[in-house]
Write a protein that holds these residues in place. Structure first.
Motif, PDB file in Angstrom:
ATOM      1  N   ALA A   1       0.465  -1.505  -0.104  1.00  0.00           N
ATOM      2  CA  ALA A   1       0.199   0.252   0.111  1.00  0.00           C
ATOM      3  C   ALA A   1       0.791   1.598   0.260  1.00  0.00           C
ATOM      4  O   ALA A   1       0.317   2.161  -1.244  1.00  0.00           O
ATOM      5  N   ALA A   2       2.694   1.659   0.524  1.00  0.00           N
ATOM      6  CA  ALA A   2       2.660   1.987   0.540  1.00  0.00           C
ATOM      7  C   ALA A   2       3.352   3.056  -0.498  1.00  0.00           C
ATOM      8  O   ALA A   2       3.875   3.667  -0.881  1.00  0.00           O
ATOM      9  N   GLY A   3       3.835   1.745  -1.169  1.00  0.00           N
ATOM     10  CA  GLY A   3       4.439   1.600  -2.590  1.00  0.00           C
ATOM     11  C   GLY A   3       3.230   2.161  -3.536  1.00  0.00           C
ATOM     12  O   GLY A   3       3.695   3.267  -4.570  1.00  0.00           O
ATOM     13  N   LEU A   4       2.206   1.612  -3.489  1.00  0.00           N
ATOM     14  CA  LEU A   4       1.572   2.074  -4.309  1.00  0.00           C
ATOM     15  C   LEU A   4       1.003   4.044  -4.392  1.00  0.00           C
ATOM     16  O   LEU A   4       1.080   4.006  -4.853  1.00  0.00           O
ATOM     17  N   ILE A   5       1.003   4.066  -3.222  1.00  0.00           N
ATOM     18  CA  ILE A   5       0.776   5.463  -2.863  1.00  0.00           C
ATOM     19  C   ILE A   5       1.585   6.507  -3.170  1.00  0.00           C
ATOM     20  O   ILE A   5       1.372   7.603  -3.676  1.00  0.00           O
ATOM     21  N   VAL A   6       2.722   5.943  -3.116  1.00  0.00           N
ATOM     22  CA  VAL A   6       4.151   6.780  -3.093  1.00  0.00           C
ATOM     23  C   VAL A   6       4.186   6.556  -4.373  1.00  0.00           C
ATOM     24  O   VAL A   6       4.237   7.448  -5.131  1.00  0.00           O
ATOM     25  N   ALA A   7       3.456   5.203  -4.903  1.00  0.00           N
ATOM     26  CA  ALA A   7       4.341   5.871  -6.647  1.00  0.00           C
ATOM     27  C   ALA A   7       2.893   5.949  -7.376  1.00  0.00           C
ATOM     28  O   ALA A   7       2.714   7.864  -8.603  1.00  0.00           O
ATOM     29  N   ALA A   8       1.584   6.860  -6.626  1.00  0.00           N
ATOM     30  CA  ALA A   8       0.900   7.797  -7.723  1.00  0.00           C
ATOM     31  C   ALA A   8       0.894   8.975  -7.659  1.00  0.00           C
ATOM     32  O   ALA A   8       0.541   9.714  -7.860  1.00  0.00           O
ATOM     33  N   ALA A   9       1.678   8.900  -5.412  1.00  0.00           N
ATOM     34  CA  ALA A   9       1.324  10.626  -5.009  1.00  0.00           C
ATOM     35  C   ALA A   9       2.800  10.782  -6.357  1.00  0.00           C
ATOM     36  O   ALA A   9       2.234  12.837  -6.723  1.00  0.00           O
TER      37      ALA A   9
ATOM     38  N   GLY B   1      11.593   3.250  -9.491  1.00  0.00           N
ATOM     39  CA  GLY B   1      10.847   3.060  -9.267  1.00  0.00           C
ATOM     40  C   GLY B   1      10.215   1.748  -8.645  1.00  0.00           C
ATOM     41  O   GLY B   1       9.869   1.114  -7.231  1.00  0.00           O
ATOM     42  N   LEU B   2       9.565   1.315  -9.756  1.00  0.00           N
ATOM     43  CA  LEU B   2      10.051  -0.405 -10.038  1.00  0.00           C
ATOM     44  C   LEU B   2      10.510  -0.973  -9.141  1.00  0.00           C
ATOM     45  O   LEU B   2      10.639  -2.433  -8.285  1.00  0.00           O
ATOM     46  N   ALA B   3      12.231  -0.891  -9.432  1.00  0.00           N
ATOM     47  CA  ALA B   3      13.352  -1.028  -9.138  1.00  0.00           C
ATOM     48  C   ALA B   3      13.273  -1.452  -7.829  1.00  0.00           C
ATOM     49  O   ALA B   3      13.468  -1.664  -6.703  1.00  0.00           O
ATOM     50  N   ALA B   4      12.415   0.025  -7.382  1.00  0.00           N
ATOM     51  CA  ALA B   4      13.376   0.001  -5.725  1.00  0.00           C
ATOM     52  C   ALA B   4      11.719  -0.539  -4.844  1.00  0.00           C
ATOM     53  O   ALA B   4      11.780  -1.281  -3.719  1.00  0.00           O
ATOM     54  N   LEU B   5      10.604  -0.397  -5.733  1.00  0.00           N
ATOM     55  CA  LEU B   5       9.882  -1.230  -4.928  1.00  0.00           C
ATOM     56  C   LEU B   5       9.913  -2.633  -4.403  1.00  0.00           C
ATOM     57  O   LEU B   5       9.538  -3.262  -3.922  1.00  0.00           O
ATOM     58  N   LEU B   6      10.238  -3.367  -5.635  1.00  0.00           N
ATOM     59  CA  LEU B   6      10.677  -5.109  -5.624  1.00  0.00           C
ATOM     60  C   LEU B   6      11.462  -5.052  -4.872  1.00  0.00           C
ATOM     61  O   LEU B   6      11.409  -6.164  -4.164  1.00  0.00           O
ATOM     62  N   ALA B   7      12.358  -4.278  -4.604  1.00  0.00           N
ATOM     63  CA  ALA B   7      13.780  -4.482  -3.903  1.00  0.00           C
ATOM     64  C   ALA B   7      13.345  -4.466  -2.403  1.00  0.00           C
ATOM     65  O   ALA B   7      13.136  -5.727  -1.499  1.00  0.00           O
ATOM     66  N   VAL B   8      12.598  -3.052  -2.120  1.00  0.00           N
ATOM     67  CA  VAL B   8      12.087  -3.438  -0.684  1.00  0.00           C
ATOM     68  C   VAL B   8      11.098  -4.067  -0.407  1.00  0.00           C
ATOM     69  O   VAL B   8      11.045  -4.934   0.102  1.00  0.00           O
ATOM     70  N   ASN B   9      10.280  -5.065  -1.365  1.00  0.00           N
ATOM     71  CA  ASN B   9       9.268  -6.112  -0.575  1.00  0.00           C
ATOM     72  C   ASN B   9       9.872  -7.560  -0.993  1.00  0.00           C
ATOM     73  O   ASN B   9       9.847  -8.269  -0.188  1.00  0.00           O
ATOM     74  N   ALA B  10      10.942  -7.926  -1.516  1.00  0.00           N
ATOM     75  CA  ALA B  10      11.958  -8.823  -1.598  1.00  0.00           C
ATOM     76  C   ALA B  10      11.932  -8.649   0.231  1.00  0.00           C
ATOM     77  O   ALA B  10      12.659  -9.969   0.161  1.00  0.00           O
TER      78      ALA B  10
END
Length: 319
Positions: free
Chosen positions: A12-20, A43-52
């Motif tokens: 949720a945090a990743g999507l909110i940040v991306a939308a903002a 941004g996508l790479a950062a989201l995937l890394a944090v998620n992993a």
């Protein structure tokens, strides 16, 4: 926080940040500009890394639990998985540890009942061998002696051979009865029983040197029987499988109890060798009295069987 809410909150945090970012400073043109594509990919790479990372941290306790379950052995009690991770994982690990506690307690109780029944059956068989078969062979031996006294010279030698065979069978019956239920353990105590055991194996070809120290702390009858049976099984394994011609039998007091050591000069267990029924039986007996059994084996350098019995709070006969 539970694993579900951790993953949900991160996504949720990743999507909110991306939308903002897309609604604010970051815009996407048509056609897509290289700088904009670079920002989206980064941004996508950062989201995937944090998620992993979060998934790895959250699921790591499950991996540790799986390894603990794969390595669990009721004959080596006490090992427990570390309780950590999210709520669901921690509850699962705690449940597994509690289940392992129950299994170990139930196995110890059932093993105690089985070994107690085994000892009673050994005692019964030994008594019947001594009282029934032994007395019958003794009567046969006496009858053969009377026959030999009246037999003609040409039959006396054959009757004498029958006497010797009967006498050998009687000695073997008595030896089996002693192994099934060592009367010397009940009558003279642990040290005398171990000396007799060493002498018995020495007479069979395996030179056993006993070093038994006096001044042992008080031991229960159950502890004495476990010490004797472990020494007996260790010497039996040495005589049958180790290829040894010498063994040492040590019993000594230590800081918190007593220690039994059976050491041979055989070929050792070898790398990757599986424990047989004899070793598993020794481990089960050790668990009955809360003792620790360790085996140290080196290829072509012999094997050490060490049993450490904690006697703190034990009251018994310290003969």
């Amino acid at each position: 926080m539970s694993l579900f809410w951790r993953i949900f909150a991160l996504n949720a945090a990743g999507l909110i940040v991306a939308a903002a970012l897309l609604l604010g400073p970051v815009t996407v043109s048509t056609p897509v500009l290289p700088a904009e594509a670079l920002v989206v990919v980064a941004g996508l790479a950062a989201l995937l890394a944090v998620n992993a990372v979060v998934l790895h941290v959250g699921l790591a306790p499950l991996g540790r639990l799986g390894r603990a379950m794969a390595g669990a052995d009721l004959l080596h009690p006490g090992a427990r998985a570390v309780v950590s991770g999210p709520v669901e994982t921690a509850e699962l690990i705690s449940t597994y540890n509690a289940m392992l506690d129950r299994l170990e307690a139930e196995r110890a109780a059932s093993a105690a009942q089985a070994l107690s029944a085994q000892e009673r059956e050994r005692h019964r068989v030994a008594r019947e061998l001594h009282d029934e078969v032994g007395q019958t062979l003794t009567a046969v031996l006496l009858q053969l002696k009377r026959v030999a006294d009246r037999a003609p010279d040409d039959l006396r030698e054959e009757v004498g051979q029958a006497q010797e065979a009967t006498r050998a069978g009687l000695d073997e019956i008595r030896r089996i009865a002693r192994r099934l239920r060592p009367g010397v353990l009940d009558e003279l105590g642990l040290l005398s029983a171990l000396r007799s055991l060493a002498a018995e194996y020495t007479a069979q070809g395996l030179t056993v040197r006993p070093e038994l120290r006096a001044g042992l702390p008080p031991l229960t009858e159950e502890a004495e029987l476990v010490l004797y049976r472990v020494a007996q099984e260790a010497l039996t394994n040495t005589a049958r499988h180790a290829g040894a011609d010498r063994a040492e039998l040590h019993l000594r007091p230590v800081a918190d109890g007593v220690e039994l050591l059976v050491r041979d000069n055989g070929g050792g267990l070898g790398p990757g060798a599986e424990e047989g029924a004899g070793i598993r039986g020794m481990r089960e007996r050790a668990l009955l009295i809360g003792a620790t059994l360790t085996l140290t084996s080196h290829h072509d350098a012999g094997t050490d069987v060490r049993l450490r019995v904690v006697t703190e709070g034990i009251r018994g006969d310290g003969r």
